[in-house]
Design an enzyme around this catalytic site. Structure first.
Site, PDB file in Angstrom:
ATOM      1  N   SER A 142       0.877  -1.171   0.000  1.00  0.00           N
ATOM      2  CA  SER A 142       0.000   0.000   0.000  1.00  0.00           C
ATOM      3  C   SER A 142       0.912   1.217   0.000  1.00  0.00           C
ATOM      4  O   SER A 142       2.094   1.117   0.368  1.00  0.00           O
ATOM      5  CB  SER A 142      -0.854  -0.014   1.274  1.00  0.00           C
ATOM      6  OG  SER A 142      -1.458   1.247   1.487  1.00  0.00           O
ATOM      7  N   TYR A 155      -2.848  -0.801  10.514  1.00  0.00           N
ATOM      8  CA  TYR A 155      -2.716  -0.994   9.061  1.00  0.00           C
ATOM      9  C   TYR A 155      -1.355  -0.501   8.573  1.00  0.00           C
ATOM     10  O   TYR A 155      -0.657  -1.189   7.824  1.00  0.00           O
ATOM     11  CB  TYR A 155      -3.851  -0.239   8.363  1.00  0.00           C
ATOM     12  CG  TYR A 155      -3.966  -0.505   6.879  1.00  0.00           C
ATOM     13  CD1 TYR A 155      -4.702  -1.584   6.393  1.00  0.00           C
ATOM     14  CD2 TYR A 155      -3.355   0.335   5.949  1.00  0.00           C
ATOM     15  CE1 TYR A 155      -4.826  -1.819   5.033  1.00  0.00           C
ATOM     16  CE2 TYR A 155      -3.465   0.107   4.588  1.00  0.00           C
ATOM     17  CZ  TYR A 155      -4.207  -0.971   4.137  1.00  0.00           C
ATOM     18  OH  TYR A 155      -4.323  -1.199   2.780  1.00  0.00           O
TER      19      TYR A 155
HETATM   20  P1  NAD Z   1     -11.620  -6.265  -0.058  1.00  0.00           P
HETATM   21  O1  NAD Z   1     -12.276  -6.071   1.250  1.00  0.00           O
HETATM   22  O2  NAD Z   1     -12.398  -6.043  -1.309  1.00  0.00           O
HETATM   23  O3  NAD Z   1     -10.991  -7.724  -0.129  1.00  0.00           O
HETATM   24  C1  NAD Z   1     -10.329  -8.295   0.974  1.00  0.00           C
HETATM   25  C2  NAD Z   1     -10.254  -9.788   0.767  1.00  0.00           C
HETATM   26  O4  NAD Z   1      -9.616 -10.361   1.925  1.00  0.00           O
HETATM   27  C3  NAD Z   1     -11.634 -10.459   0.676  1.00  0.00           C
HETATM   28  O5  NAD Z   1     -11.576 -11.517  -0.253  1.00  0.00           O
HETATM   29  C4  NAD Z   1     -11.856 -11.001   2.079  1.00  0.00           C
HETATM   30  O6  NAD Z   1     -12.749 -12.088   2.144  1.00  0.00           O
HETATM   31  C5  NAD Z   1     -10.439 -11.415   2.415  1.00  0.00           C
HETATM   32  N1  NAD Z   1     -10.227 -11.611   3.844  1.00  0.00           N
HETATM   33  C6  NAD Z   1     -10.484 -10.749   4.862  1.00  0.00           C
HETATM   34  N2  NAD Z   1     -10.196 -11.333   6.038  1.00  0.00           N
HETATM   35  C7  NAD Z   1      -9.743 -12.577   5.757  1.00  0.00           C
HETATM   36  C8  NAD Z   1      -9.286 -13.665   6.541  1.00  0.00           C
HETATM   37  N3  NAD Z   1      -9.232 -13.608   7.886  1.00  0.00           N
HETATM   38  N4  NAD Z   1      -8.914 -14.807   5.911  1.00  0.00           N
HETATM   39  C9  NAD Z   1      -8.988 -14.902   4.552  1.00  0.00           C
HETATM   40  N5  NAD Z   1      -9.390 -13.899   3.758  1.00  0.00           N
HETATM   41  C10 NAD Z   1      -9.762 -12.758   4.352  1.00  0.00           C
HETATM   42  O7  NAD Z   1     -10.320  -5.336  -0.026  1.00  0.00           O
HETATM   43  P2  NAD Z   1      -9.314  -4.797  -1.157  1.00  0.00           P
HETATM   44  O8  NAD Z   1      -9.416  -3.329  -1.182  1.00  0.00           O
HETATM   45  O9  NAD Z   1      -9.436  -5.564  -2.423  1.00  0.00           O
HETATM   46  O10 NAD Z   1      -7.941  -5.127  -0.436  1.00  0.00           O
HETATM   47  C11 NAD Z   1      -7.076  -6.141  -0.832  1.00  0.00           C
HETATM   48  C12 NAD Z   1      -5.664  -5.785  -0.408  1.00  0.00           C
HETATM   49  O11 NAD Z   1      -5.269  -4.571  -1.025  1.00  0.00           O
HETATM   50  C13 NAD Z   1      -5.500  -5.570   1.102  1.00  0.00           C
HETATM   51  O12 NAD Z   1      -4.275  -6.144   1.527  1.00  0.00           O
HETATM   52  C14 NAD Z   1      -5.450  -4.071   1.218  1.00  0.00           C
HETATM   53  O13 NAD Z   1      -4.760  -3.647   2.364  1.00  0.00           O
HETATM   54  C15 NAD Z   1      -4.733  -3.704  -0.052  1.00  0.00           C
HETATM   55  N6  NAD Z   1      -4.893  -2.312  -0.479  1.00  0.00           N
HETATM   56  C16 NAD Z   1      -6.125  -1.831  -0.775  1.00  0.00           C
HETATM   57  C17 NAD Z   1      -6.238  -0.518  -1.167  1.00  0.00           C
HETATM   58  C18 NAD Z   1      -7.550   0.086  -1.508  1.00  0.00           C
HETATM   59  O14 NAD Z   1      -7.620   1.310  -1.628  1.00  0.00           O
HETATM   60  N7  NAD Z   1      -8.599  -0.697  -1.672  1.00  0.00           N
HETATM   61  C19 NAD Z   1      -5.108   0.292  -1.274  1.00  0.00           C
HETATM   62  C20 NAD Z   1      -3.878  -0.232  -0.981  1.00  0.00           C
HETATM   63  C21 NAD Z   1      -3.781  -1.548  -0.583  1.00  0.00           C
END
Ligand code: NAD
Length: 260
Positions: A142, A155
């Site tokens: 991130s 985070y």
């Molecule tokens: P999201 O909520 O759409 O997806 C998260 C996924 O993780 C889902 O499939 C959920 O079921 C799974 N998950 C959550 N807890 C879990 C557990 N205990 N065991 C197994 N699976 C689990 O979120 P996203 O935005 O797609 O985020 C995905 C990654 O990207 C994360 O690591 C997040 O920190 C990172 N990220 C997101 C953003 C953003 O702006 N969305 C920015 C930078 C980084």
């Protein structure tokens, strides 16, 4: 491009992980998807990937807070496909609160899911990658792996930890045909971002529009959310042979955020 390869993507029932799993499958890899959600919807996605892309797709419901479930998921994947060639550590959650109010169970869950799960999967996958002399470890970092924001102590700590883990692993496997990189997106429009809006509204006493403009996209000079497909394309590139000399890198995709 990825025929005969297997990609395992944690947290791929939604958002960025789902887009990454689908692009890997579209390019010929068998995939293991993982994450939580409605059983019927997950099965529809799993079977849809198989029919749309002509690959094998297996679902694991392993909980990324539990080391033994992660070990079982990795062992099952190796049994089914021989090895995990492309490991994408993507599962993640968020919680927004001032440090003095930050719930201890949220701290523990974020460190477990966003950081420790990547240790467990890498620990299990590297021996198979070494044996093949080829592997790709892609961690979803991130912008918060590189800079901080208030109210996101767990985070930011976990994502800075991912940066350190990525660099350390990259050095350890550098001569084994394995690369380890982190993709560092700014704000990507996914359910994770959508869900943090109410807490941020509460923490900062703002409306939804103010949170989007003045908090989420305040630091993103392009004033545009990154898309899940753009992140997935980066993961695909890092999986290619063209990217074999890229390792230990933090691939920023943040609309200029950390350049400031
Ligand atoms: P999201 O909520 O759409 O997806 C998260 C996924 O993780 C889902 O499939 C959920 O079921 C799974 N998950 C959550 N807890 C879990 C557990 N205990 N065991 C197994 N699976 C689990 O979120 P996203 O935005 O797609 O985020 C995905 C990654 O990207 C994360 O690591 C997040 O920190 C990172 N990220 C997101 C953003 C953003 O702006 N969305 C920015 C930078 C980084």
């Amino acid at each position: 491009m990825l025929k005969d390869k297997t990609a395992l993507v944690t947290g791929s029932t939604s958002g960025i992980g789902l887009a990454i799993a689908r692009i890997m499958a579209r390019n010929g890899a068998n995939v293991v998807i993982n994450g939580f959600g409605d059983g019927d919807a997950i099965e529809k996605e799993r079977s849809g990937i198989e029919t749309e892309f002509g690959v094998k797709c297996v679902y694991s419901g392993a909980d990324m807070t539990k080391g033994d479930e992660i070990a079982d998921m990795m062992a099952d994947a190796a049994k089914e496909f021989g090895a995990v060639d492309i490991l994408v550590n993507n599962a993640g959650i968020q919680h927004v609160a001032p440090i003095e109010d930050f719930p201890i169970d949220k701290w523990n869950a974020i460190i477990a899911i966003n950081l420790s799960s990547a240790f467990h999967t890498i620990h299990a996958a590297v021996p198979g990658m070494r044996k093949k002399g080829w592997g790709r470890i892609i961690n979803t970092g991130s912008a918060h792996a590189l800079v901080a924001s208030p109210f996101k102590s767990a985070y930011v700590a976990a994502k800075h930890g991912i940066a350190g883990l990525t660099k350390t692993v990259a050095l350890e496997v550098a001569e084994a045909g394995i690369t380890a990189n982190a993709i560092c997106p700014g704000y990507v429009w996914t359910p994770l971002v959508e869900r943090q809006i109410p807490d941020t509204m509460k923490a900062r006493h703002m409306t939804e529009e103010e949170v989007k403009r003045d908090v989420l996209l305040a630091a993103q000079p392009t004033k545009k959310f990154v898309t899940v497909d753009q992140v997935a394309e980066m993961a695909l590139y890092l999986s290619s042979d063209a990217a074999s000399c890229i390792t230990g890198s933090m691939m920023q995709m943040d609309g200029g955020w950390v350049a400031q």
